[in-house]
Structures are given as C-alpha cells and as structure tokens.
Design a protein around this motif. Structure first.
Motif, PDB file in Angstrom:
ATOM      1  N   LYS A  43       0.827  -1.211   0.000  1.00  0.00           N
ATOM      2  CA  LYS A  43       0.000   0.000   0.000  1.00  0.00           C
ATOM      3  C   LYS A  43       0.858   1.256   0.000  1.00  0.00           C
ATOM      4  CE  LYS A  43      -3.483   2.415   2.800  1.00  0.00           C
ATOM      5  NZ  LYS A  43      -4.329   2.321   4.039  1.00  0.00           N
ATOM      6  N   LEU A  44       1.862   1.301   0.849  1.00  0.00           N
ATOM      7  CA  LEU A  44       2.710   2.481   0.936  1.00  0.00           C
ATOM      8  C   LEU A  44       3.616   2.625  -0.280  1.00  0.00           C
ATOM      9  CD1 LEU A  44       3.634   2.259   4.724  1.00  0.00           C
ATOM     10  CD2 LEU A  44       2.090   3.903   3.636  1.00  0.00           C
ATOM     11  N   PHE A  45       4.066   1.505  -0.829  1.00  0.00           N
ATOM     12  CA  PHE A  45       4.902   1.556  -2.023  1.00  0.00           C
ATOM     13  C   PHE A  45       4.147   2.171  -3.191  1.00  0.00           C
ATOM     14  CE2 PHE A  45       6.138  -0.603  -6.026  1.00  0.00           C
ATOM     15  CZ  PHE A  45       7.411  -0.062  -6.166  1.00  0.00           C
ATOM     16  N   ILE A  46       2.888   1.799  -3.364  1.00  0.00           N
ATOM     17  CA  ILE A  46       2.087   2.347  -4.458  1.00  0.00           C
ATOM     18  C   ILE A  46       2.012   3.867  -4.371  1.00  0.00           C
ATOM     19  CG2 ILE A  46      -0.275   2.506  -5.358  1.00  0.00           C
ATOM     20  CD1 ILE A  46      -0.598  -0.475  -4.689  1.00  0.00           C
ATOM     21  N   VAL A  47       1.886   4.382  -3.164  1.00  0.00           N
ATOM     22  CA  VAL A  47       1.721   5.829  -2.974  1.00  0.00           C
ATOM     23  C   VAL A  47       3.053   6.571  -2.989  1.00  0.00           C
ATOM     24  CG1 VAL A  47       0.874   7.628  -1.424  1.00  0.00           C
ATOM     25  CG2 VAL A  47      -0.394   5.479  -1.669  1.00  0.00           C
ATOM     26  N   HIS A  48       4.069   6.021  -2.328  1.00  0.00           N
ATOM     27  CA  HIS A  48       5.297   6.769  -2.073  1.00  0.00           C
ATOM     28  C   HIS A  48       6.531   6.241  -2.813  1.00  0.00           C
ATOM     29  CE1 HIS A  48       3.110   8.882   1.027  1.00  0.00           C
ATOM     30  NE2 HIS A  48       2.810   7.738   1.631  1.00  0.00           N
ATOM     31  N   GLY A  49       6.514   4.990  -3.256  1.00  0.00           N
ATOM     32  CA  GLY A  49       7.715   4.415  -3.854  1.00  0.00           C
ATOM     33  C   GLY A  49       8.647   3.846  -2.801  1.00  0.00           C
ATOM     34  N   PHE A  50       9.742   3.246  -3.261  1.00  0.00           N
ATOM     35  CA  PHE A  50      10.656   2.553  -2.351  1.00  0.00           C
ATOM     36  C   PHE A  50      11.396   3.511  -1.425  1.00  0.00           C
ATOM     37  CE2 PHE A  50      14.973   1.037  -1.437  1.00  0.00           C
ATOM     38  CZ  PHE A  50      14.688  -0.137  -0.748  1.00  0.00           C
ATOM     39  N   GLU A  77      15.080  -4.108   2.203  1.00  0.00           N
ATOM     40  CA  GLU A  77      15.278  -4.609   0.841  1.00  0.00           C
ATOM     41  C   GLU A  77      14.674  -5.999   0.661  1.00  0.00           C
ATOM     42  OE1 GLU A  77      17.854  -1.269   1.479  1.00  0.00           O
ATOM     43  OE2 GLU A  77      17.555  -3.098   2.637  1.00  0.00           O
ATOM     44  N   GLU A  78      14.862  -6.865   1.646  1.00  0.00           N
ATOM     45  CA  GLU A  78      14.304  -8.217   1.553  1.00  0.00           C
ATOM     46  C   GLU A  78      12.777  -8.186   1.544  1.00  0.00           C
ATOM     47  OE1 GLU A  78      17.388 -11.134   3.822  1.00  0.00           O
ATOM     48  OE2 GLU A  78      16.573  -9.476   5.005  1.00  0.00           O
ATOM     49  N   LEU A  79      12.208  -7.310   2.362  1.00  0.00           N
ATOM     50  CA  LEU A  79      10.761  -7.168   2.414  1.00  0.00           C
ATOM     51  C   LEU A  79      10.218  -6.692   1.069  1.00  0.00           C
ATOM     52  CD1 LEU A  79       8.001  -6.924   3.753  1.00  0.00           C
ATOM     53  CD2 LEU A  79       8.753  -4.734   4.747  1.00  0.00           C
ATOM     54  N   PHE A  80      10.827  -5.649   0.519  1.00  0.00           N
ATOM     55  CA  PHE A  80      10.343  -5.116  -0.756  1.00  0.00           C
ATOM     56  C   PHE A  80      10.577  -6.094  -1.906  1.00  0.00           C
ATOM     57  CE2 PHE A  80       9.793  -1.116   1.344  1.00  0.00           C
ATOM     58  CZ  PHE A  80       8.868  -0.435   0.572  1.00  0.00           C
ATOM     59  N   ALA A  81      11.662  -6.839  -1.844  1.00  0.00           N
ATOM     60  CA  ALA A  81      11.908  -7.837  -2.887  1.00  0.00           C
ATOM     61  C   ALA A  81      10.775  -8.851  -2.942  1.00  0.00           C
ATOM     62  CB  ALA A  81      13.248  -8.539  -2.649  1.00  0.00           C
ATOM     63  N   LEU A  82      10.290  -9.268  -1.778  1.00  0.00           N
ATOM     64  CA  LEU A  82       9.186 -10.222  -1.744  1.00  0.00           C
ATOM     65  C   LEU A  82       7.891  -9.599  -2.257  1.00  0.00           C
ATOM     66  CD1 LEU A  82       9.777 -12.133   1.592  1.00  0.00           C
ATOM     67  CD2 LEU A  82       9.771 -13.081  -0.704  1.00  0.00           C
ATOM     68  N   VAL A  83       7.607  -8.385  -1.845  1.00  0.00           N
ATOM     69  CA  VAL A  83       6.385  -7.718  -2.286  1.00  0.00           C
ATOM     70  C   VAL A  83       6.396  -7.550  -3.807  1.00  0.00           C
ATOM     71  CG1 VAL A  83       5.115  -5.536  -2.223  1.00  0.00           C
ATOM     72  CG2 VAL A  83       5.940  -6.561  -0.096  1.00  0.00           C
ATOM     73  N   LEU A  84       7.513  -7.084  -4.347  1.00  0.00           N
ATOM     74  CA  LEU A  84       7.609  -6.850  -5.785  1.00  0.00           C
ATOM     75  C   LEU A  84       7.516  -8.137  -6.585  1.00  0.00           C
ATOM     76  CD1 LEU A  84      10.410  -4.172  -5.616  1.00  0.00           C
ATOM     77  CD2 LEU A  84       8.176  -3.797  -6.691  1.00  0.00           C
ATOM     78  N   PHE A 152      17.625   0.312  -6.266  1.00  0.00           N
ATOM     79  CA  PHE A 152      17.294  -1.020  -5.763  1.00  0.00           C
ATOM     80  C   PHE A 152      16.196  -1.663  -6.595  1.00  0.00           C
ATOM     81  CE2 PHE A 152      14.228  -3.498  -3.291  1.00  0.00           C
ATOM     82  CZ  PHE A 152      15.014  -4.600  -2.990  1.00  0.00           C
ATOM     83  N   VAL A 153      15.113  -0.926  -6.840  1.00  0.00           N
ATOM     84  CA  VAL A 153      13.992  -1.479  -7.597  1.00  0.00           C
ATOM     85  C   VAL A 153      14.396  -1.739  -9.048  1.00  0.00           C
ATOM     86  CG1 VAL A 153      11.658  -1.025  -8.454  1.00  0.00           C
ATOM     87  CG2 VAL A 153      12.266  -0.415  -6.104  1.00  0.00           C
ATOM     88  N   ARG A 154      15.079  -0.791  -9.653  1.00  0.00           N
ATOM     89  CA  ARG A 154      15.472  -0.956 -11.053  1.00  0.00           C
ATOM     90  C   ARG A 154      16.412  -2.147 -11.222  1.00  0.00           C
ATOM     91  NH1 ARG A 154      14.088   2.649 -14.771  1.00  0.00           N
ATOM     92  NH2 ARG A 154      13.096   4.590 -14.126  1.00  0.00           N
ATOM     93  N   ASN A 155      17.364  -2.288 -10.332  1.00  0.00           N
ATOM     94  CA  ASN A 155      18.312  -3.405 -10.434  1.00  0.00           C
ATOM     95  C   ASN A 155      17.616  -4.742 -10.193  1.00  0.00           C
ATOM     96  OD1 ASN A 155      20.443  -1.667 -10.958  1.00  0.00           O
ATOM     97  ND2 ASN A 155      21.084  -1.541  -8.822  1.00  0.00           N
ATOM     98  N   LEU A 156      16.716  -4.765  -9.229  1.00  0.00           N
ATOM     99  CA  LEU A 156      15.981  -5.996  -8.947  1.00  0.00           C
ATOM    100  C   LEU A 156      15.195  -6.458 -10.166  1.00  0.00           C
ATOM    101  CD1 LEU A 156      14.828  -8.165  -7.004  1.00  0.00           C
ATOM    102  CD2 LEU A 156      13.034  -6.511  -6.430  1.00  0.00           C
ATOM    103  N   LEU A 157      14.440  -5.547 -10.776  1.00  0.00           N
ATOM    104  CA  LEU A 157      13.616  -5.911 -11.922  1.00  0.00           C
ATOM    105  C   LEU A 157      14.477  -6.294 -13.126  1.00  0.00           C
ATOM    106  CD1 LEU A 157      10.736  -3.276 -11.738  1.00  0.00           C
ATOM    107  CD2 LEU A 157      10.958  -5.483 -10.601  1.00  0.00           C
ATOM    108  N   ALA A 158      15.550  -5.537 -13.343  1.00  0.00           N
ATOM    109  CA  ALA A 158      16.417  -5.821 -14.491  1.00  0.00           C
ATOM    110  C   ALA A 158      17.078  -7.189 -14.365  1.00  0.00           C
ATOM    111  CB  ALA A 158      17.470  -4.727 -14.627  1.00  0.00           C
ATOM    112  N   GLU A 159      17.536  -7.526 -13.178  1.00  0.00           N
ATOM    113  CA  GLU A 159      18.245  -8.789 -12.996  1.00  0.00           C
ATOM    114  C   GLU A 159      17.278  -9.977 -12.954  1.00  0.00           C
ATOM    115  OE1 GLU A 159      20.574  -8.326  -9.472  1.00  0.00           O
ATOM    116  OE2 GLU A 159      21.729  -6.643 -10.299  1.00  0.00           O
ATOM    117  N   ARG A 160      16.185  -9.822 -12.267  1.00  0.00           N
ATOM    118  CA  ARG A 160      15.281 -10.963 -12.089  1.00  0.00           C
ATOM    119  C   ARG A 160      14.575 -11.336 -13.386  1.00  0.00           C
ATOM    120  NH1 ARG A 160      13.642 -14.036  -8.012  1.00  0.00           N
ATOM    121  NH2 ARG A 160      11.510 -14.829  -7.890  1.00  0.00           N
TER     122      ARG A 160
END
Length: 259
Positions: A43-50, A77-84, A152-160
């Motif tokens: 919920k907070l990520f949608i509104v505010h970002g990482f 980072e681990e929490l957001f990785a799971l959510v994403l 963090f988000v860009r690298n996670l998505l690019a690598e995964r």
C-alpha cells in the motif's frame, strides 16, 4: 490481498530469508502479522515508492513493531523484494506463457507487433480483475514498480526478469528488422516507461474503463480486446515510425532557428 509466495525456478533466486517462507506458520498470529506487513508495504509503495517508504511507516501502517519486520523479513530490501516479485513473477510468467503459445502457433504476418504488445499487457489487465492475484490496485502497483527511480527497484527488476525481457526484445527485433538494435531498445524503453507512468494514473485507468465499456459482448475477453484494440495499434505505430527523415530534419531545424 493474498500473498502466496511463488517458488518458481523460472526466475533467479533472491537473497532473502527463507526462515518461514513456504512453510506453515507456527501459529495464526504470526501468519496474520506477516500478511499485515506485506499488505502495508504494498500500500505504501504504491503511494510513495521505495525510497520514501520507511520501515517506521510500514510498522505504523501494519500495527506492528520493528522487531516483527526484522524477524519475518530481515531488512527493508528483503521485504520489498518479496512484495515486488510476488506480484511481478505472476505477471511475467503469464507473459512468457502467451509468448510461448504465439511462437508455437505462429504470429500474424502483418500484425506481429500488435500481438507482442497485447502479450505484454493482457496479463496485467487480467490480474487487475483477479482479487487473489492482483486486484484493483494491481495496475497502480505495476505502474509504480516500473516507474520507480530507486536503484534497488530498477536493479531488482532488471536482474530478475532479464531472460524474459531478452526474449521479448528478440521477438520485437524479428518483427521489426528495419530497426537498428539501438533504435529498438530506445523505443521499447520509452514505450514501457510511458505506459508504466500511465498505468499509475487514476485518469488513465478511467479512460481504459471507458474503452472497455465499448466492447461488443459482455465478457472480460471482449473488454480486453476493446482496450488492446486501441492501445496496441497506437503503440505499434510508435515502434514502426520512420524517423530522422530529411523532411523531418528540415522542419525541426526551422524550429531551432527561432530558439
């Protein structure tokens, strides 16, 4: 929202804690705590970002203490990785399934680009209707995830999702052989960035709902066809556009002369 963690070998393993993931929680209280933390983070990520979402904000929203976040997830980072990845793994697996089906059965000779664009966006439309797998906020989440500027988000998505992205780039390259690799990469990048920002906009989603309402027939498939029937040709035109033509350069230089 359901948070059923995907354990799938189609994506690289994440360096996250596996203490309880995929295992029954010791009691319903811990399971409920984990679910509240995950839901609050999304919920907070949608509104505010990482970057602008702090652990303090997450614990306040979830009604838990920081120790609970550290115990269940380790770090921000681990929490957001799971959510994403919980949301986006589902999306990308369905995209690949559709691409496999198209490649097996053969593309439309004239409208391959439109088919590829539909393959990329149809899963998002369907997940947005599925409460268990995405729900009403899925398009907002998708738009935020791909528009987020955090390294963090860009690298996670690019690598995964590197392998899946490469498959689509290859498919677009075959459909648009006249485009140099650099031009194709730039156009796909601009197209996806523009759509990501659009999906995060409430006004844009209302417009898409309006397009869906023009569907002939009262089924979800007809609604998706109505939306993609407008969206895919528009985006395909941007990928096919001839640029840097002599007449275009002359027109642009006329403007530059007044600058």
């Amino acid at each position: 929202m359901a948070f059923d963690m995907l354990s799938n070998l189609s994506f690289p393993a994440l360096k996250i804690r596996e203490r309880e993931f995929g295992k029954p929680a010791r009691n319903e209280g811990r399971a409920a705590t984990k679910t509240r933390i995950l839901a609050a983070t999304e919920k907070l990520f949608i509104v505010h970002g990482f970057d602008a979402t702090s652990l303090r904000a997450i614990t306040t929203e979830a009604g838990v203490n920081l120790a609970a976040v550290n115990y269940h997830f380790g770090s921000k980072e681990e929490l957001f990785a799971l959510v994403l990845t919980n949301r986006l793994d589902t999306l990308n697996l369905e995209r690949v399934r559709l691409l496999d089906a198209l490649e097996e059965n053969g593309f439309d000779a004239v409208n391959t680009v439109e088919q590829l664009i539909a393959t990329m966006f149809l899963p998002a439309l369907r997940l947005a209707r599925n409460v268990e797998r995405g729900g009403d906020d899925f398009l907002k989440f998708l738009g935020r995830a791909y528009a987020d500027s955090s390294p963090f988000v860009r690298n996670l998505l690019a690598e995964r999702y590197a392998a899946q992205n490469a498959r689509f780039v290859h498919a677009f390259a075959k459909a648009l052989p006249e485009l140099a690799a650099q031009d194709l990469s730039m156009r796909l990048h601009f197209m996806l960035d523009a759509i990501s920002s659009t999906l995060a906009s409430e006004d844009a989603r209302k417009l898409m709902a309006g397009l869906a309402a023009t569907a002939t027939g009262d089924s979800a498939a007809n609604e998706d066809a109505a939306v993609l029937g407008h969206l895919a040709p528009f985006l395909a035109g941007s990928l096919r556009a001839r640029v840097n033509q002599t007449s275009q350069q002359e027109a642009i230089r006329t403007v530059l002369a007044f600058a």
